[in-house]
Design a protein around this motif. Structure first.
Motif: not given
Length: 405
Positions: A58-61, A194-214
């Motif tokens: 996950v990468m939050d923007i 929590n000062f950040l309660a309710g903060w909305t972000t743009s998220a890029i979420v990736v689920s990738v095969d482990l065999d591809l990245v190891k």
């Protein structure tokens, strides 16, 4: 140190974010990054799936949209041992003006289309899945309590009540040492919030095969970067672009850099950090070490910080941890499916009892508690700011993991 007021103001900004436009673990950034929220990385997460088949990322923007002038990159380095990797897989996403995505998992798979529905979109070869859209940010932090504590520390330094030894450790007076945890664990005199309660972000979420990245080995080192968009031949992944922002572990880039010096010099240092390639990362270890000394001072015990050498009265006391953190990547053990402990790979490899844990960082972990407690007292079990969970319920198993905003 140029002056004590500079130390106070920069420390407060980095930890408290009271005036910062981005509320995340990589919160206060340089003017270049702040000027383009769609390129500003707020948070990075990486962990293995419960079935041991995929790596979740996950990468939050910070911005509420993705830019068609930016490419968003997950780097997954792989190797046999902590600190040593021999292969890299780049997972890249670009967006057009309408928000449609083009994403690549190295050269093994690609996708193109609308990735904004909760189920995301699978690659043509089925090797990865991508979601991109607005989500609730899982990072939580008692900003005001942190700011109050750092204000108190800065006031003590300014008043000459915290002399500095040759290692950089500051001996705060007894009253300040008593007040610091009290202030840190409350919000404006009341229970911690929590000062950040309710903060909305743009998220890029990736689920990738482990065999591809190891391909280089079972230990994965993950870091994210936003880059200027690059063109490539049809169906080819884009080459690296000019770097804008980067992130690995939570808090390292902002809590341990640029806390000393004039603001323009601090900004130059942060700009260099954001744009540095891995070969240049060790050059930041000295600056990180100076700020580790300040954190070590907050409990009044010199050298009890994680990996510190209590017998070394020079800046070398903090060298080991500074060099580890300068290699700013999230380490994940792909052989493990239990992911509960932040910094588990590093802690297991560097003297702690072995943890059968993937490490990395999930949306459920209190990274503030672990990171700051290790820096202050050498143990990972104290939530100094009094906030122990987010206001939304996130998941480590149900894609896209982050709660709807």
């Amino acid at each position: 140190m140029k002056n004590l007021l500079t130390l106070l103001s920069r420390s407060v900004w980095l930890a408290a974010l009271a005036t910062a436009p981005a509320f995340a673990a990589d919160h206060l950034d340089t003017p270049t990054v702040i000027a383009d929220p769609a390129a500003d990385i707020g948070d990075l997460f990486a962990w293995t799936s419960a079935d041991g088949k995929r790596l979740n990322l996950v990468m939050d923007i910070v911005g509420k949209r993705f830019s068609d002038q930016v490419q968003y990159v997950f780097h997954v380095d792989s190797g046999q041992a902590l600190g040593r990797t021999s292969a890299t897989t780049r997972l890249v996403c670009q967006f057009d003006a309408a928000g449609a995505a083009s994403c690549w998992a190295g050269r093994a798979d690609r996708l193109q289309g609308d990735v904004s529905s909760p189920q995301g979109l699978a690659g043509r070869g089925g090797r990865f899945r991508v979601f991109a859209g607005l989500r609730d940010a899982p990072y939580f932090n008692n900003v005001r309590g942190t700011r109050s504590a750092l204000n108190a520390a800065g006031a003590a330094i300014q008043a000459g009540q915290a002399p500095q030894d040759a290692s950089g450790f500051r001996r705060f007076d007894a009253e300040t040492l008593k007040r610091l945890p009290q202030l840190w664990g409350q919000t404006q005199g009341g229970p911690a919030r929590n000062f950040l309660a309710g903060w909305t972000t743009s998220a890029i979420v990736v689920s990738v095969d482990l065999d591809l990245v190891k391909t280089g080995g079972p230990l994965l080192a993950v870091w994210g970067r936003s880059e200027r968009r690059q063109l490539a031949p049809a169906n080819e992944p884009p080459p690296p672009g000019a770097p804008i922002d980067r992130m690995g572990r939570a808090l390292t880039g902002n809590a341990l850099l640029a806390t000393v010096g004039e603001e323009d010099i601090a900004n130059l240092l942060k700009e260099a950090y954001n744009r540095a390639d891995p070969a240049g990362w060790p050059g930041f270890a000295t600056e990180i070490g100076r700020n580790l000394a300040l954190y070590d001072s907050f409990d009044g015990v010199a050298g009890n910080q994680w990996l510190a050498d209590a017998q070394d009265a020079t800046p070398g006391r903090y060298k080991r941890l500074a060099e580890l953190l300068a290699d700013d990547r999230l380490w994940v053990d792909s052989r493990q499916t239990r992911c509960l402990h932040y910094l588990a790979v590093e802690r297991s490899a560097l003297g702690a009892p072995p943890l059968a844990d993937c490490g990395g960082r999930t949306p459920l972990q209190n990274v503030n508690a672990v990171f700051r407690s290790l820096l202050i007292r050498g143990t990972p079990d104290v939530a100094d700011d009094g906030v122990t969970q987010d206001d939304h319920e996130h998941s480590t198993t149900a894609f896209p993991f982050l709660s709807a905003p």
